[in-house]
Design an enzyme around this catalytic site. Structure first.
Site: not given
Ligand code: PGA
Length: 255
Positions: A11, A95
């Protein structure tokens, strides 16, 4: 037999030095791994540096998004060919953060999926229901609609080669994970829908990742489900030790 795939979605995290530092610690830790595919999705600014750092390893690199046009007057956007140029082989598309915060709908995701495939990138197409949708009993309908829309115009051979990530929105970044049974139910449904869209062979070959609060402690149980072929990991992929443990857990689950 589908090879497990573990994808790290960083991210909007990590500067170039942070990202390269991750690879320096992580690549030796997974150097002997030949029975799983590993992909890191850094922010655009660190893509080329991470791809360089991964060059002599089996670790691949992904973009987190792209624009469907190859070039043009689209301020702030990145085309598929630019991702390839930076060293990416994969790209995360649709996403839920893109869908919810940036207004992407299935038609947009379909255009992006087409652009990715045409540029030679492997799309990781994300689908998943919100908590409201789950509580209203709409999970399977929502997943079917998202798949059909996001994969509009994709051929059976292309479906076989791409990746679908099931990420229940209520499990992303919340610490609340789907149970292994919930994940399997959703994945089995996704595979059935893929078979309706592209035929049994394409559905059987397409890899389905689970995403949403995957951690070293839950990766093996989720990864052990018949239709779960790996994970898309956010928070727990930011630390090289934690992501390497998830890789190991997924490999144990696939045995
Ligand atoms: P998370 O995110 O593992 O922090 O829940 C997964 C994603 O959004 O791909």
């Amino acid at each position: 037999m589908r090879t497990p795939l573990l994808a790290a979605n960083w991210k909007m995290h990590k500067t170039v030095p942070d990202a390269v530092g991750f690879v320096t610690a992580f690549a030796p830790r997974v150097a002997a791994v030949t029975d799983a595919d590993i992909v890191l999705a850094p922010p655009f600014t660190a893509l080329a540096a991470v791809a360089d750092a991964c060059r002599n390893s089996r670790v691949a690199v992904a973009g987190q998004n792209l624009h469907w046009a190859s070039q043009g007057a689209f301020t702030g956007e990145i085309g598929a060919g630019m991702l390839v140029d930076a060293g990416a082989t994969h790209v995360i598309l649709g996403h839920s953060e893109r869908r919810q915060l940036f207004g992407e709908d299935d038609a947009v995701v379909a255009r992006k999926t087409r652009a990715a495939i045409d540029a030679g990138l492997t799309p990781i197409v994300c689908v998943g229901e919100t908590l409201d949708q789950r509580e209203a009993g709409e999970t399977l309908t929502v997943l079917g609609r998202q798949l059909e829309g996001s994969l509009a115009g994709v051929t059976p051979a292309e479906i076989a080669a791409l990746v679908v990530a099931y990420e229940p929105v209520w499990a992303i970044g919340t610490g609340r994970t789907a149970t292994p049974d919930q994940a399997q139910d959703a994945h089995a449904h996704i595979r059935r829908r893929l078979a309706e869209i592209g035929g049994d062979e394409a559905a059987d070959r397409c890899r389905l990742l689970y995403g949403g609060s995957v951690k070293p402690a839950n990766a093996e149980a989720i990864g052990g489900q018949t239709d779960v072929d790996g994970a898309l990991v956010g928070g727990a992929s930011l630390d090289p030790g934690s992501f390497a443990e998830i890789v190991d857990a997924a490999r144990r689950a696939a045995l």
